[in-house]
Design a protein around this motif. Structure first.
Motif, PDB file in Angstrom:
ATOM      1  N   VAL A  10      17.033  -7.534  15.823  1.00  0.00           N
ATOM      2  CA  VAL A  10      16.608  -6.618  16.892  1.00  0.00           C
ATOM      3  C   VAL A  10      15.311  -5.926  16.505  1.00  0.00           C
ATOM      4  O   VAL A  10      14.391  -5.788  17.323  1.00  0.00           O
ATOM      5  N   ARG A  11      15.211  -5.497  15.237  1.00  0.00           N
ATOM      6  CA  ARG A  11      13.967  -4.861  14.789  1.00  0.00           C
ATOM      7  C   ARG A  11      12.795  -5.831  14.893  1.00  0.00           C
ATOM      8  O   ARG A  11      11.702  -5.456  15.317  1.00  0.00           O
ATOM      9  N   LEU A  12      13.030  -7.080  14.508  1.00  0.00           N
ATOM     10  CA  LEU A  12      11.963  -8.076  14.573  1.00  0.00           C
ATOM     11  C   LEU A  12      11.535  -8.313  16.014  1.00  0.00           C
ATOM     12  O   LEU A  12      10.336  -8.350  16.318  1.00  0.00           O
ATOM     13  N   GLU A  13      12.503  -8.443  16.934  1.00  0.00           N
ATOM     14  CA  GLU A  13      12.141  -8.707  18.325  1.00  0.00           C
ATOM     15  C   GLU A  13      11.485  -7.498  18.978  1.00  0.00           C
ATOM     16  O   GLU A  13      10.788  -7.639  19.986  1.00  0.00           O
ATOM     17  N   ARG A  14      11.691  -6.335  18.421  1.00  0.00           N
ATOM     18  CA  ARG A  14      10.990  -5.154  18.926  1.00  0.00           C
ATOM     19  C   ARG A  14       9.573  -5.046  18.356  1.00  0.00           C
ATOM     20  O   ARG A  14       8.856  -4.079  18.632  1.00  0.00           O
ATOM     21  N   GLY A  15       9.200  -6.044  17.557  1.00  0.00           N
ATOM     22  CA  GLY A  15       7.842  -6.076  17.042  1.00  0.00           C
ATOM     23  C   GLY A  15       7.660  -5.401  15.708  1.00  0.00           C
ATOM     24  O   GLY A  15       6.536  -5.280  15.212  1.00  0.00           O
ATOM     25  N   ARG A  16       8.753  -4.981  15.099  1.00  0.00           N
ATOM     26  CA  ARG A  16       8.675  -4.302  13.800  1.00  0.00           C
ATOM     27  C   ARG A  16       8.800  -5.360  12.703  1.00  0.00           C
ATOM     28  O   ARG A  16       9.849  -5.561  12.111  1.00  0.00           O
ATOM     29  N   ALA A  17       7.680  -6.046  12.440  1.00  0.00           N
ATOM     30  CA  ALA A  17       7.692  -7.199  11.540  1.00  0.00           C
ATOM     31  C   ALA A  17       7.253  -6.856  10.124  1.00  0.00           C
ATOM     32  O   ALA A  17       7.118  -7.754   9.293  1.00  0.00           O
ATOM     33  N   GLN A  18       7.021  -5.591   9.834  1.00  0.00           N
ATOM     34  CA  GLN A  18       6.559  -5.215   8.506  1.00  0.00           C
ATOM     35  C   GLN A  18       7.573  -5.635   7.448  1.00  0.00           C
ATOM     36  O   GLN A  18       8.753  -5.331   7.519  1.00  0.00           O
ATOM     37  N   GLY A  19       7.088  -6.371   6.440  1.00  0.00           N
ATOM     38  CA  GLY A  19       7.945  -6.807   5.355  1.00  0.00           C
ATOM     39  C   GLY A  19       8.746  -8.059   5.642  1.00  0.00           C
ATOM     40  O   GLY A  19       9.506  -8.506   4.785  1.00  0.00           O
ATOM     41  N   GLU A  37       8.737 -15.162   4.969  1.00  0.00           N
ATOM     42  CA  GLU A  37       8.558 -16.480   5.572  1.00  0.00           C
ATOM     43  C   GLU A  37       9.906 -17.158   5.780  1.00  0.00           C
ATOM     44  O   GLU A  37      10.090 -17.893   6.762  1.00  0.00           O
ATOM     45  N   ALA A  38      10.863 -16.921   4.870  1.00  0.00           N
ATOM     46  CA  ALA A  38      12.181 -17.536   4.998  1.00  0.00           C
ATOM     47  C   ALA A  38      12.890 -17.065   6.268  1.00  0.00           C
ATOM     48  O   ALA A  38      13.526 -17.860   6.975  1.00  0.00           O
ATOM     49  N   VAL A  39      12.777 -15.774   6.574  1.00  0.00           N
ATOM     50  CA  VAL A  39      13.409 -15.249   7.785  1.00  0.00           C
ATOM     51  C   VAL A  39      12.730 -15.826   9.025  1.00  0.00           C
ATOM     52  O   VAL A  39      13.397 -16.227   9.988  1.00  0.00           O
ATOM     53  N   LEU A  40      11.398 -15.874   9.023  1.00  0.00           N
ATOM     54  CA  LEU A  40      10.701 -16.434  10.174  1.00  0.00           C
ATOM     55  C   LEU A  40      11.047 -17.902  10.374  1.00  0.00           C
ATOM     56  O   LEU A  40      11.202 -18.370  11.508  1.00  0.00           O
ATOM     57  N   ASP A  41      11.192 -18.638   9.272  1.00  0.00           N
ATOM     58  CA  ASP A  41      11.619 -20.036   9.375  1.00  0.00           C
ATOM     59  C   ASP A  41      12.998 -20.136  10.016  1.00  0.00           C
ATOM     60  O   ASP A  41      13.245 -20.996  10.875  1.00  0.00           O
ATOM     61  N   HIS A  43       2.509 -20.214  15.662  1.00  0.00           N
ATOM     62  CA  HIS A  43       2.117 -19.048  16.451  1.00  0.00           C
ATOM     63  C   HIS A  43       2.956 -17.832  16.072  1.00  0.00           C
ATOM     64  O   HIS A  43       2.429 -16.719  15.942  1.00  0.00           O
ATOM     65  N   LEU A  44       4.264 -18.030  15.856  1.00  0.00           N
ATOM     66  CA  LEU A  44       5.126 -16.927  15.429  1.00  0.00           C
ATOM     67  C   LEU A  44       4.651 -16.371  14.088  1.00  0.00           C
ATOM     68  O   LEU A  44       4.586 -15.152  13.898  1.00  0.00           O
ATOM     69  N   PHE A  45       4.302 -17.250  13.160  1.00  0.00           N
ATOM     70  CA  PHE A  45       3.805 -16.798  11.855  1.00  0.00           C
ATOM     71  C   PHE A  45       2.497 -16.030  12.012  1.00  0.00           C
ATOM     72  O   PHE A  45       2.272 -15.018  11.335  1.00  0.00           O
ATOM     73  N   ASP A  46       1.623 -16.497  12.901  1.00  0.00           N
ATOM     74  CA  ASP A  46       0.368 -15.788  13.134  1.00  0.00           C
ATOM     75  C   ASP A  46       0.632 -14.378  13.653  1.00  0.00           C
ATOM     76  O   ASP A  46      -0.018 -13.408  13.245  1.00  0.00           O
ATOM     77  N   LEU A  47       1.574 -14.270  14.585  1.00  0.00           N
ATOM     78  CA  LEU A  47       1.873 -12.967  15.176  1.00  0.00           C
ATOM     79  C   LEU A  47       2.542 -12.030  14.175  1.00  0.00           C
ATOM     80  O   LEU A  47       2.192 -10.849  14.083  1.00  0.00           O
ATOM     81  N   ARG A  97      -3.714 -18.553  24.014  1.00  0.00           N
ATOM     82  CA  ARG A  97      -2.606 -17.871  23.349  1.00  0.00           C
ATOM     83  C   ARG A  97      -2.606 -18.186  21.849  1.00  0.00           C
ATOM     84  O   ARG A  97      -2.404 -17.304  21.010  1.00  0.00           O
ATOM     85  N   LEU A  98      -2.828 -19.456  21.526  1.00  0.00           N
ATOM     86  CA  LEU A  98      -2.866 -19.846  20.120  1.00  0.00           C
ATOM     87  C   LEU A  98      -3.995 -19.120  19.399  1.00  0.00           C
ATOM     88  O   LEU A  98      -3.825 -18.607  18.286  1.00  0.00           O
ATOM     89  N   TYR A  99      -5.158 -19.083  20.039  1.00  0.00           N
ATOM     90  CA  TYR A  99      -6.296 -18.409  19.421  1.00  0.00           C
ATOM     91  C   TYR A  99      -6.012 -16.912  19.267  1.00  0.00           C
ATOM     92  O   TYR A  99      -6.351 -16.316  18.242  1.00  0.00           O
ATOM     93  N   ALA A 100      -5.403 -16.316  20.261  1.00  0.00           N
ATOM     94  CA  ALA A 100      -5.105 -14.884  20.212  1.00  0.00           C
ATOM     95  C   ALA A 100      -4.161 -14.557  19.054  1.00  0.00           C
ATOM     96  O   ALA A 100      -4.257 -13.485  18.450  1.00  0.00           O
ATOM     97  N   GLY A 101      -3.245 -15.462  18.735  1.00  0.00           N
ATOM     98  CA  GLY A 101      -2.353 -15.226  17.614  1.00  0.00           C
ATOM     99  C   GLY A 101      -3.092 -15.202  16.286  1.00  0.00           C
ATOM    100  O   GLY A 101      -2.723 -14.458  15.375  1.00  0.00           O
ATOM    101  N   ARG A 102      -4.160 -16.002  16.177  1.00  0.00           N
ATOM    102  CA  ARG A 102      -4.936 -16.046  14.936  1.00  0.00           C
ATOM    103  C   ARG A 102      -5.961 -14.922  14.852  1.00  0.00           C
ATOM    104  O   ARG A 102      -6.280 -14.444  13.768  1.00  0.00           O
TER     105      ARG A 102
END
Length: 295
Positions: free
Chosen positions: A54-63, A66-70, A85-89, A185-190
């Protein structure tokens, strides 16, 4: 761009498109208030706590690792482009620790101008934000003379959404427009902090309702080859295959080439268009070879 909002909306739209059955979960017979997966179901599939997801989907991605994002990417069945794109964001901790460098000015090398002039098919060099950095005369004849436009107007997204000629040129305009938005969108993520991107998205959003709708879908697709259909006002219908080739020395420049099927009606139409547009642009191009300040 608001990175937290982008993460939130991207994850929300991705889970909305997957049913529990598609995710391998037991069928849910209860009434569902949201389309697709619930947050707790994504957390279960990813092997993380509900609070963490829930924290991640609310945009609180600090910390976030890569394993969790995978794991989240697998749970949401993201393809390779969507995963990147998710990794970029989210920018995992390792990536976030790297120092940011300002975007260098993009210049087209003289050899690329010569390559463009040597080709007997439409071709152009594309840069950041879908900027058209250079093109040959047959590309001018098929689309428009980007070099004759003000510098800020030399952009394929502006052409597709804001130039009425593009709406009639592309037989499948809606599909082409969707591909353009996905590329942006892809460019915006980078490069979420690119001020020229913000200006471009703002202009397109103000002047095109279709762009606003497509931008909200958060779709991302990388197109390296495909087919486009045209209805040209001078030579009629053409079907052209295209290939997107990387440019050595600048990862954000590509050479895009359109080719017809040999001995086809499209090849004949392209030959006619070439004969009607035989005026050389070499003189104007030579003046730009030494300095191309597109950013």
């Amino acid at each position: 761009m608001d990175r937290s909002k982008e993460i939130r909306e991207f994850l929300r739209t991705r889970r909305a498109r997957i049913t529990p059955e598609q995710a391998g979960l037991a069928p849910d017979r209860s009434a569902r208030r949201v389309p697709g997966l619930r947050r707790e179901e994504v957390a279960q599939l990813a092997g993380v706590s509900v609070d963490y997801y829930v924290r991640l989907e609310r945009g609180r991605a600090q910390g976030v690792s890569e394993a969790v994002l995978d794991a989240v990417a697998r749970a949401l069945q993201l393809d390779e482009v969507e995963r990147a794109h998710l990794f970029d964001l989210a920018q995992p901790t390792a990536a976030r620790s790297r120092p940011k460098r300002p975007l260098a000015v993009q210049r087209v090398r003289p050899v690329l101008y010569r390559v463009l002039d040597s080709l007997s098919v439409p071709a152009f060099v594309e840069g950041r934000r879908l900027d058209v950095l250079a093109a040959n005369r047959l590309h001018h004849a098929l689309f428009t003379d980007f070099e004759a436009r003000p510098r800020r107007e030399r952009n394929f997204a502006r052409y597709v959404f804001l130039d009425e000629a593009a709406h009639t040129l592309y037989t499948d305009w809606e599909q082409v427009a969707g591909n353009v938005v996905s590329a942006l969108r892809l460019y915006a993520g980078r490069h979420p902090d690119d001020p020229q991107l913000s200006e471009l998205i703002g202009d397109l959003s103000v002047h095109s309702e279709v762009f606003r709708r497509m931008w909200a879908d958060r779709n991302v697709v990388a197109h390296t080859t495909g087919t486009k259909r045209f209805h040209h006002p001078l030579v009629g219908d053409l079907t052209l295959d295209y290939a997107v080739l990387a440019v050595e020395g600048d990862a954000e420049q590509t050479l895009v080439i359109y080719t017809p099927e040999p001995a086809s009606p499209s090849a004949e139409a392209l030959n006619i268009l070439a004969s009607w547009s035989g005026t050389s642009t070499a003189g104007r191009r030579a003046a730009t070879e030494t300095h191309n300040p597109a950013g």
